[in-house]
Structures are given as C-alpha cells and as structure tokens.
Write a protein that holds these residues in place. Structure first.
Motif, PDB file in Angstrom:
ATOM      1  N   SER B 105       0.848  -1.198   0.000  1.00 55.88           N
ATOM      2  CA  SER B 105       0.000   0.000   0.000  1.00 55.88           C
ATOM      3  C   SER B 105       0.878   1.242   0.000  1.00 55.88           C
ATOM      4  O   SER B 105       2.020   1.210   0.439  1.00 55.88           O
ATOM      5  CB  SER B 105      -0.865   0.042   1.258  1.00 55.88           C
ATOM      6  N   ASP B 106       0.305   2.348  -0.456  1.00 50.89           N
ATOM      7  CA  ASP B 106       1.055   3.612  -0.455  1.00 50.89           C
ATOM      8  C   ASP B 106       1.533   3.971   0.948  1.00 50.89           C
ATOM      9  O   ASP B 106       2.613   4.506   1.131  1.00 50.89           O
ATOM     10  CB  ASP B 106       0.159   4.758  -0.948  1.00 50.89           C
ATOM     11  N   TRP B 107       0.663   3.693   1.911  1.00 50.49           N
ATOM     12  CA  TRP B 107       1.041   3.973   3.292  1.00 50.49           C
ATOM     13  C   TRP B 107       0.250   3.039   4.204  1.00 50.49           C
ATOM     14  O   TRP B 107      -0.801   2.510   3.803  1.00 50.49           O
ATOM     15  CB  TRP B 107       0.762   5.438   3.670  1.00 50.49           C
ATOM     16  N   ALA B 108       0.747   2.833   5.398  1.00 51.90           N
ATOM     17  CA  ALA B 108       0.036   2.020   6.384  1.00 51.90           C
ATOM     18  C   ALA B 108       0.634   2.288   7.753  1.00 51.90           C
ATOM     19  O   ALA B 108       1.754   2.803   7.869  1.00 51.90           O
ATOM     20  CB  ALA B 108       0.147   0.534   6.049  1.00 51.90           C
ATOM     21  N   VAL B 109      -0.136   1.949   8.771  1.00 52.61           N
ATOM     22  CA  VAL B 109       0.340   2.089  10.150  1.00 52.61           C
ATOM     23  C   VAL B 109       0.182   0.744  10.847  1.00 52.61           C
ATOM     24  O   VAL B 109      -0.859   0.092  10.726  1.00 52.61           O
ATOM     25  CB  VAL B 109      -0.470   3.149  10.928  1.00 52.61           C
ATOM     26  N   MET B 110       1.234   0.325  11.555  1.00 57.68           N
ATOM     27  CA  MET B 110       1.135  -0.820  12.468  1.00 57.68           C
ATOM     28  C   MET B 110       1.016  -0.234  13.867  1.00 57.68           C
ATOM     29  O   MET B 110       1.933   0.468  14.324  1.00 57.68           O
ATOM     30  CB  MET B 110       2.388  -1.697  12.354  1.00 57.68           C
ATOM     31  N   ALA B 111      -0.126  -0.475  14.501  1.00 60.14           N
ATOM     32  CA  ALA B 111      -0.353   0.063  15.849  1.00 60.14           C
ATOM     33  C   ALA B 111      -0.524  -1.099  16.819  1.00 60.14           C
ATOM     34  O   ALA B 111      -1.234  -2.059  16.524  1.00 60.14           O
ATOM     35  CB  ALA B 111      -1.590   0.955  15.865  1.00 60.14           C
ATOM     36  N   ALA B 121       3.250   2.846  17.417  1.00 63.19           N
ATOM     37  CA  ALA B 121       2.680   3.052  16.084  1.00 63.19           C
ATOM     38  C   ALA B 121       3.794   3.443  15.126  1.00 63.19           C
ATOM     39  O   ALA B 121       4.600   4.329  15.418  1.00 63.19           O
ATOM     40  CB  ALA B 121       1.614   4.130  16.113  1.00 63.19           C
ATOM     41  N   ARG B 122       3.848   2.749  14.015  1.00 65.54           N
ATOM     42  CA  ARG B 122       4.834   3.090  12.987  1.00 65.54           C
ATOM     43  C   ARG B 122       4.117   3.299  11.659  1.00 65.54           C
ATOM     44  O   ARG B 122       3.350   2.455  11.206  1.00 65.54           O
ATOM     45  CB  ARG B 122       5.891   2.025  12.831  1.00 65.54           C
ATOM     46  N   LEU B 123       4.386   4.458  11.068  1.00 63.06           N
ATOM     47  CA  LEU B 123       3.843   4.788   9.744  1.00 63.06           C
ATOM     48  C   LEU B 123       4.897   4.439   8.706  1.00 63.06           C
ATOM     49  O   LEU B 123       6.047   4.846   8.832  1.00 63.06           O
ATOM     50  CB  LEU B 123       3.519   6.288   9.709  1.00 63.06           C
ATOM     51  N   GLN B 124       4.496   3.639   7.699  1.00 68.09           N
ATOM     52  CA  GLN B 124       5.412   3.413   6.570  1.00 68.09           C
ATOM     53  C   GLN B 124       4.736   3.936   5.313  1.00 68.09           C
ATOM     54  O   GLN B 124       3.521   3.851   5.167  1.00 68.09           O
ATOM     55  CB  GLN B 124       5.809   1.937   6.439  1.00 68.09           C
ATOM     56  N   PHE B 125       5.531   4.487   4.416  1.00 63.81           N
ATOM     57  CA  PHE B 125       4.951   5.003   3.180  1.00 63.81           C
ATOM     58  C   PHE B 125       5.856   4.660   2.012  1.00 63.81           C
ATOM     59  O   PHE B 125       7.070   4.556   2.147  1.00 63.81           O
ATOM     60  CB  PHE B 125       4.673   6.510   3.262  1.00 63.81           C
ATOM     61  N   HIS B 126       5.224   4.459   0.872  1.00 66.75           N
ATOM     62  CA  HIS B 126       5.957   3.983  -0.301  1.00 66.75           C
ATOM     63  C   HIS B 126       5.813   4.931  -1.478  1.00 66.75           C
ATOM     64  O   HIS B 126       6.072   4.560  -2.600  1.00 66.75           O
ATOM     65  CB  HIS B 126       5.476   2.582  -0.676  1.00 66.75           C
ATOM     66  N   THR B 127       5.354   6.147  -1.211  1.00 66.86           N
ATOM     67  CA  THR B 127       5.305   7.138  -2.271  1.00 66.86           C
ATOM     68  C   THR B 127       6.589   7.966  -2.172  1.00 66.86           C
ATOM     69  O   THR B 127       7.205   8.022  -1.104  1.00 66.86           O
ATOM     70  CB  THR B 127       4.079   8.060  -2.113  1.00 66.86           C
TER      71      THR B 127
END
Ligand SMILES: [Zn+2]
Lengths: 75, 202
Positions: B105-111, B121-127
């Motif tokens: 996904s363009d972005w997601a959070v693992m909480a 909580a970690r935000l990862q983004f692929h844009t």
C-alpha cells in the motif's frame, strides 16, 4: 463491459472499471497488480472464491484482498 | 495519530475482555486519515500471544466497508492489535506481516497496544522516496464523540474472536486470573501440544 473492482494495493481502489469482454480473473490480476503473485491475495468474484481461468461477466464484483494478516506478542 | 475517545474506549474494552490478543482495523476520518473514528474486529483466531485474521473475513470486511461508502485508505491502512504484558514492541511476526501485506500500500500504520498500556505506532509510506517513522499515539478529545456501547462491543467480540489450541490447553483452561509470561512459556514448552504450527512467536 463494466465490473466493480476492489484492490487494496497502492492508493487502494474500489470503483467500476471497463474491461474487455472475455477477460479472465488471471488477466485482470496481471493487468492491475504490479508485483506479487495471486497466491498472496484472496481473489473473489461476487463474494465467492474464484479460479484463475474464470471469465468475468458484466457487473461482476471482483476483489483482491490481503491474506495471512498475523500478529504476535514478544515472549 | 489520534483515536477518537469512542475508538479508544472500544479498543481497551476489547483488549481486556478475554484471555487472548485481539486485532482489527481502525476506521479513519475521510478527510483526516490519521484521526481514527472507530475500531473494528476481524474474525480471527487468537492465543494469549498471537492473532491471525481469517482471510475470508478480511474480504468480507472490505465488501462491507465499500458498501458503506468508504474507500480502502479509510479502513485498511491502520492495522491494530494488542499484546499481553507490558511491551508494545513489534515481534518478528508483526514485522513480517507489516512488510509483506502492508508494504504493497502507499502507506500504512502498524499500531500495537499492550495490556500494560504501552502503545506503539509506525507509519510506513511507499510514495516518493518511501520511508517509515514511529508516530505518537493520542486520544483526541476535541471533537464530539458517541457513548460507549458495551453490549454491541461484547457481541462483536463473541462473533469474531476465536481462541486457538493454546486456550484449550488444560493449564490455560484451569487457570484463574491473568496468565503470566512464564506460565505461557510452560504451556508452549509442553511437547504434547503443537502450538503455532511450525512457526513460533518471537
Ligand atoms: Zn504483535
């Protein structure tokens, strides 16, 4: 013909798209998914599991959703 | 990332309701994707230290959310689960799922919310260049919010959370009160039971 297509990849997608008559599930997958294999997704047509060679029909609802979402604590 | 008081209360209620971990997706505000209006359980098999969503239930969740007029960025980007004990630090299994499933996904959070109250909580983004960063977790009291609904939350728990083999172990069933980490290790060490298939939690 038009189908409703649901895909979680990238920005996420849930809308009607135009596809050619006779398109199979596998052809749609190859066209719409850049990376990964069909085995990484649950592919359903009209809320039922679909085979790769299933030919899509006008008005079908096709979804590619993620599988094996698992978490664990640290022990 | 901010939880509405309703979403936060529901998450805590569900975390504390049974002896297992629980997991689900947070539902984001359409205009403000890091404001979480609700938390929804997915049908899952759980032990005190694991949670695994049912693949078909994930597909059904997508169908229901889309029929409710939401888009995937609102309901499938913030993956939330609980941990026993005090640590909300992700495990190897958590990291593997976050990379494999949410990396597409363009972005997601693992909480993660630990029993002891710690959050992660970690935000990862692929844009663009892509990246990831740990983000703070807060409860946002600044907007109106609905009242608690324990009967419905309880029902949602009963319909979705299935204890796995671990919970059928005699030591676990006969135990009163919270299960300690050392007691879990005792059960896991019992050779007469095969837990977690070939893969153990880390
Ligand atoms: Zn975890």
């Amino acid at each position: 013909m038009k189908i409703l297509f649901i895909n979680n990849d990238g920005a996420g997608f849930a809308d009607h798209i135009e596809i050619a008559d006779g398109t199979t599930v596998e052809q749609l997958f190859r066209k719409r998914v850049n990376q990964g294999s069909p085995a990484d997704y649950l592919i359903r047509v009209n809320r039922q599991p679909a085979s790769s060679d299933q030919v899509l029909q006008p008005g079908d609802r096709v979804s590619f959703t993620p599988t094996k979402i698992e978490g664990a604590g640290r022990i | 990332m901010r939880f509405s008081p309703l979403a936060w209360a529901k998450l805590l209620f569900l975390r504390d309701l049974g002896p297992t971990e629980v997991g689900g997706f947070a539902i984001s505000d359409a205009q403000d994707l890091l404001y979480l209006e609700d938390f929804v359980l997915i049908r899952q098999e759980c032990s005190p230290v694991t949670v695994a969503f049912d693949d078909e239930a994930v597909a059904e969740f997508f169908d229901a959310q889309i029929d409710a007029g939401r888009r995937p960025a609102q309901f499938a980007r913030v993956w939330v689960h609980s941990h026993p004990g005090t640590s909300a630090t992700p495990s190897r299994v958590d990291e593997e799922t976050f990379a494999r499933v949410f990396g597409r996904s363009d972005w997601a959070v693992m909480a993660i919310l630990a029993q002891g109250g710690q959050t992660f909580a970690r935000l990862q983004f692929h844009t663009g260049p892509g990246g990831s960063l740990q983000i703070p977790v807060a409860v946002d009291w600044s907007r109106p919010f609905a009242a608690s609904n324990w009967p419905d939350w309880n029902q949602e728990y009963l319909e979705n959370v299935r204890p796995d083999e671990f919970c059928h172990h005699q030591k676990f069933r006969e135990h009163a009160g919270p299960f300690s980490v050392s007691e879990m290790l005792d059960v896991l060490a019992d050779d007469s039971h095969q837990f977690f298939n070939e893969k153990g939690p880390t």
